[in-house]
Design a protein around this motif. Structure first.
Motif, PDB file in Angstrom:
ATOM      1  N   SER A 129       1.033  -1.226   0.159  1.00  0.00           N
ATOM      2  CA  SER A 129      -0.003  -0.191   0.060  1.00  0.00           C
ATOM      3  C   SER A 129       0.422   0.919   0.507  1.00  0.00           C
ATOM      4  O   SER A 129       0.571   2.050  -0.507  1.00  0.00           O
ATOM      5  N   ILE A 166      -3.762   5.140   5.431  1.00  0.00           N
ATOM      6  CA  ILE A 166      -3.453   3.437   5.411  1.00  0.00           C
ATOM      7  C   ILE A 166      -3.064   3.259   7.002  1.00  0.00           C
ATOM      8  O   ILE A 166      -3.423   3.667   7.750  1.00  0.00           O
ATOM      9  N   ILE A 181      -7.255   3.055   2.868  1.00  0.00           N
ATOM     10  CA  ILE A 181      -6.675   1.528   3.217  1.00  0.00           C
ATOM     11  C   ILE A 181      -6.894   0.907   4.453  1.00  0.00           C
ATOM     12  O   ILE A 181      -6.431   1.696   4.849  1.00  0.00           O
ATOM     13  N   CYS A 196      -1.783  -1.501  -5.736  1.00  0.00           N
ATOM     14  CA  CYS A 196      -0.695  -2.015  -5.104  1.00  0.00           C
ATOM     15  C   CYS A 196      -0.495  -3.494  -6.317  1.00  0.00           C
ATOM     16  O   CYS A 196       0.211  -3.653  -6.227  1.00  0.00           O
TER      17      CYS A 196
END
Ligand SMILES: *Cc1c(COP(=O)(O)O)cnc(C)c1O
Length: 375
Positions: free
Chosen positions: A78, A179, A203, A231
């Motif tokens: 990520s 993330i 994410i 990704c």
């Protein structure tokens, strides 16, 4: 027949945690069956990865999903995705370029898994301290080289950090993605969509080989479809930067089966079962002199799972907590429990096979010198 025993490796009872060093988790039959079916034929892996991703995204109410080879690999992928997007020209410049490589992290979120950021060519930029962080510290850290904010979920770390909602609001104002490392944040199952849909993170990462009961080397990357595509651009089967972290067709189908199963479990009833085991342990150990048996809650990752805590007064019961951990691990069968410094141990009920709770109670009584006799 090849087995652990034939190799001279003794299986153990895990009452510590879903630790990779202890094998992570055990796999339910449905998961093994799915992996076995997957292993019987060849398949287009790009097509399979996309299709499994779509299915898991639907099951978990997310826009998109990518199956990684663990949550740590999810951090690598990520961060790469946030650095390059799905632009193969940028992918080809890794790892020192492209220049967008800074990843902002709260001091209180520094964990043993964050070297994964550097594995993606990222540079950690730390904000705040162990006890507090101010919103202007995050604002001041963001610049043209910022790739993402890495936020580690869990109320056990919340004291030193901004809330996820505030972090997302500030980062998104500057168009920086967030993330969330939620590797061990299951249960509750709602977390599979909470961080992305409710809290607005771009994410969320989960381990497949912890509570989900999927294959050990798997993880979920859930969230924005453009980042999930990015990704995929960075990962296997392409011979690109994250090729070294590939997942096989067996792991993909195994993790899908594990997610499907996990969503159908009766988590309330499991919770009651864990409470009952802990209550029984407390009852069995309450009369030992120099030992206080109590319920501890939540667990080490702030999950809603009760544990047994035994606090030892070594002068009275004749044993230090660290010695009790070592004695259980050295016995037959070996039992792994957690040391809770300075004077306690923790025993968790959520990974046991039937009968193991009883074995643990007997061994604890034995080791504490009472051999089952009330005093
Ligand atoms: C377990 C864990 C990881 C690593 O997960 P793997 O699936 O074993 O790679 C990363 N971050 C946190 C917070 C974890 O608890």
């Amino acid at each position: 027949m090849i087995s652990y025993e034939e190799l001279g490796v003794t299986p153990l009872i895990n009452a510590d945690a879903h630790l990779t060093a202890l094998g992570g988790s055990t796999m339910p039959d449905e998961v093994i069956a799915a992996m076995q079916r997957a292993s019987k034929s060849f398949v287009d892996v790009v097509e399979l990865q996309e299709s499994v991703g779509r299915r898991i995204a639907d099951l978990t109410h997310n826009e998109a999903c990518y199956v990684s080879s663990g949550a740590a690999a999810g951090i690598v992928l990520s961060v790469l995705a946030c650095r390059t997007g799905d632009d193969v020209r940028l992918v080809s410049q890794l790892p020192d370029r492209p220049p967008k490589r800074e990843v902002i992290i709260h001091s209180s979120h520094r964990i043993p898994y964050d070297p994964a950021v550097r594995l993606a060519g990222g540079q950690l930029v730390t904000i705040g301290n162990a006890m507090q962080t101010f919103f202007w510290e995050l604002e001041a850290a963001i610049n043209d080289r910022t790739a993402a904010v890495l936020f580690v979920a869990g109320t056990h770390l919340a004291g030193g950090s901004l809330s996820l909602e505030d972090t997302v609001a500030i980062a998104h104002r500057a168009r920086v993605p967030v993330i969330v490392d939620a590797a061990a944040q299951l249960p509750p199952i709602e977390n599979l969509w909470h961080f992305t849909r409710n809290a607005g993170a771009d994410i969320a990462l989960f381990s497949g080989g912890k509570a989900l009961g999927g294959p050990q080397p798997t993880g979920l990357i859930l969230g924005r479809s453009d980042l999930i595509r990015a990704c995929a651009q960075n990962g296997a089967p392409h011979q690109r930067f994250a090729r070294a972290m590939k997942t096989g067709k067996e792991e993909m189908l195994g993790l899908l089966a594990a997610v499907d199963r996990y969503l159908k479990l009766d988590h309330q009833s499991l919770g009651r079962q864990y409470e009952q085991t802990v209550a029984e342990w407390i009852g069995r150990l309450a009369d030992i002199k120099g030992v206080v048996a109590e319920r501890a809650y939540p667990n080490e990752a702030a999950q809603p799972i009760p544990r047994l805590r035994l606090r030892l007064d070594a002068a009275v019961c004749g044993m230090f907590a660290s010695d009790l951990v070592a004695k259980l691990r050295a016995g037959h069968p070996p039992i792994a429990i957690a040391f809770d410094p300075p004077d306690a141990v923790l025993v968790t009920p959520d990974m046991l096979c039937s009968g193991e709770d009883e074995t643990i109670a007997c061994r604890l009584r034995d080791e504490l010198g009472r051999r089952g006799e009330p005093q």
